[in-house]
Design an enzyme around this catalytic site. Sequence first.
Site, PDB file in Angstrom:
ATOM      1  N   GLU A  53       0.874  -1.166   0.000  1.00 29.37           N
ATOM      2  CA  GLU A  53       0.000   0.000   0.000  1.00 29.37           C
ATOM      3  C   GLU A  53       0.916   1.222   0.000  1.00 29.37           C
ATOM      4  OE1 GLU A  53      -2.853   1.880   3.414  1.00 29.37           O
ATOM      5  OE2 GLU A  53      -2.647  -0.287   3.403  1.00 29.37           O
ATOM      6  N   ASP A  64      -4.171  10.041   9.696  1.00 30.31           N
ATOM      7  CA  ASP A  64      -2.858   9.475   9.986  1.00 30.31           C
ATOM      8  C   ASP A  64      -2.314   9.902  11.342  1.00 30.31           C
ATOM      9  OD1 ASP A  64      -2.648   8.122   7.535  1.00 30.31           O
ATOM     10  OD2 ASP A  64      -2.154   9.993   6.532  1.00 30.31           O
TER      11      ASP A  64
END
Length: 265
Positions: A53, A64
Amino acid sequence: MSTHTSTVAEAIRSAKRERAGALVGYLPVGFPTLDASVDAAIAMARNGADVIELGVPYSDPVMDGLVIQEATHTALEAGFRLAHVFEAVRRVREAVEVPILVMTYWNPVLQYGVERFAQELAAAGGAGLITPDITPDAAAEWIEVSERVGLDRVFLAAPSSSDDRLRLVAEATTGFVYTVSTMGITGERAQLDAAARGLTARLRAQGADLACVGIGISTAEQVAAALEYADGAIVGTVFVRALRDGGVEQLAATVREIAAGTARP
C-alpha cells in the site's frame, strides 16, 4: 460487483492457502526520498508483504498518526508531486510481482482528474486505490472509471457504520474491505480493539468477500490475532518508523519479523 480479476484478491487468497492470511504493508511515496521509498517498497515485497500500500503524501492527513504525518510532511517538503506515485509504482512493479494499491485522500485524485489518474495508475502497473475519505455513495465517477480501467477500489468500513452502509461498502469494494479496527487515527495500540472482530463478522454477514484489518497493528502477535478472523492484516506505522530510524535494512528486518505472524498457528 466487479468483473475484472483482482490481483489483490488473488494475492490474499494465495496467502490464505499457504499461511494464516495476508500481510498488507504501508509506506508513503517519497519518504525519505523518492528513490529510498522505491527501494523500501521492493524490500517490503521481498521480505513478506503480500500486498503493498503506497500512500500519497497529503497536506491535511486527517486519518494518519504522528509517525506517518511526519513522514508525509518530509516527502512534501522534499518536493513530492503526484507524478512520483506513478513512477514509484512502475519502478516497484519492475522489480517485484506483489500487487500495489495506492492509498490516497480523494482531493488529489479529483484535482488530477479521476480518469487521468486511473489511466496512469493502470499504465504504471498499479492494482487500484484505497480511498479513506470517500464513501461508495459519493464515488459514482470513481466506480465507473475503475470498472472500465480494471482497477480495484478499496473502501473503508468502521465499527460505527450501519449494516446498510456495510452492505454498500461490501458491494462496491473489490480486492478487500479495509476494516478499521478503532475509530481513531492510525498508529500502534497495545491491545487490538475487539470492535475489529465484531465489525469483520458484520461485514461478512453483509456479503463482504475479503476483509483486511488495519489501524493499530504493530507486532507479529497482533497480526496473528487479526488473522484469526480477518483475511489480512494491514501494518503501517511500525514500518515507517523502521525506515525512518534504520533505513531499508531495518525496514526489511521489521517486515520479516512481523510477517512471521502470518504463519499457520
